[in-house]
Write an enzyme that holds these catalytic residues in place. Structure first.
Site, PDB file in Angstrom:
ATOM      1  N   GLU A   3     -35.170  -7.183  25.348  1.00  8.17           N
ATOM      2  CA  GLU A   3     -34.013  -7.378  26.222  1.00  8.17           C
ATOM      3  C   GLU A   3     -33.087  -6.164  26.191  1.00  8.17           C
ATOM      4  O   GLU A   3     -32.570  -5.740  27.228  1.00  8.17           O
ATOM      5  CB  GLU A   3     -33.228  -8.632  25.805  1.00  8.17           C
ATOM      6  N   CYS A  38     -31.711 -12.799  21.070  1.00  4.99           N
ATOM      7  CA  CYS A  38     -30.892 -12.927  19.865  1.00  4.99           C
ATOM      8  C   CYS A  38     -29.434 -12.600  20.193  1.00  4.99           C
ATOM      9  O   CYS A  38     -29.107 -12.159  21.300  1.00  4.99           O
ATOM     10  CB  CYS A  38     -31.424 -12.001  18.768  1.00  4.99           C
ATOM     11  N   CYS A  76     -28.877  -8.957  21.341  1.00  2.00           N
ATOM     12  CA  CYS A  76     -29.294  -8.741  22.721  1.00  2.00           C
ATOM     13  C   CYS A  76     -28.333  -9.407  23.698  1.00  2.00           C
ATOM     14  O   CYS A  76     -28.002  -8.838  24.737  1.00  2.00           O
ATOM     15  CB  CYS A  76     -30.717  -9.247  22.933  1.00  2.00           C
ATOM     16  N   HIS A 118     -35.226  -4.293  20.745  1.00  2.00           N
ATOM     17  CA  HIS A 118     -35.734  -5.571  21.239  1.00  2.00           C
ATOM     18  C   HIS A 118     -35.982  -5.435  22.742  1.00  2.00           C
ATOM     19  O   HIS A 118     -35.326  -4.640  23.425  1.00  2.00           O
ATOM     20  CB  HIS A 118     -34.727  -6.685  21.001  1.00  2.00           C
TER      21      HIS A 118
END
Length: 147
Positions: free
Chosen positions: A54, A81, A84, A52
């Site tokens: 991040e 999320c 993350c 992801h």
């Protein structure tokens, strides 16, 4: 234009690149005393479910700047999320800028928010969270994807 606005636009440009190459359309920027890193989601192109935007930002900053990112700010196009956020917490980043939380068709499960998870962990008071920077522009992009 504030630095946050500039960084959100950089993150949004990365989201567009991610979408163009077949990844999920999310982008992030991480800034700190050592510089600025601009990254995108890479889940599909790397076949790594943890890639992801991040998490890519935190990993790359850790490689380049060291493991203590307490002086860094993470700017992202979309609500991070739980996975993350776990990496963000462990990295030491305590300053988050989140452009938007959701759009119709892309929403977090249940009552999830970064703040709710930080409350559960007893860490909410350690964080500065800025929401809504360029929210209209970012929302327009995601709605335009037909989310």
């Amino acid at each position: 234009m504030t630095n946050h606005e500039d960084h959100v636009r950089q993150a949004l440009a990365q989201a567009r690149i991610a979408e163009a190459v077949g990844d999920h359309p999310y982008g992030s920027v991480i800034t700190g005393p050592a510089g600025t890193l601009v990254v995108r989601n890479q889940v599909e192109t790397t076949h790594d479910v943890s890639a992801h935007a991040e998490l890519v930002a935190v990993r790359e900053a850790g490689r380049q700047w060291g493991l203590d990112l307490s002086d860094a700010t993470l700017i992202t196009t979309f609500e991070p999320c739980a996975m993350c956020l776990g990496a963000i917490v462990n990295s030491g980043v305590r300053d988050l800028v989140i452009a938007i939380q959701s759009v119709p068709g892309i929403q977090a499960s249940g009552d999830y928010t970064v703040e709710n998870l930080l409350d559960l962990l007893g860490l909410r008071d350690e964080f500065t969270i800025t929401r809504g920077v360029l929210a209209d522009e970012v929302t327009e992009y995601y709605v335009g994807l037909g989310a």
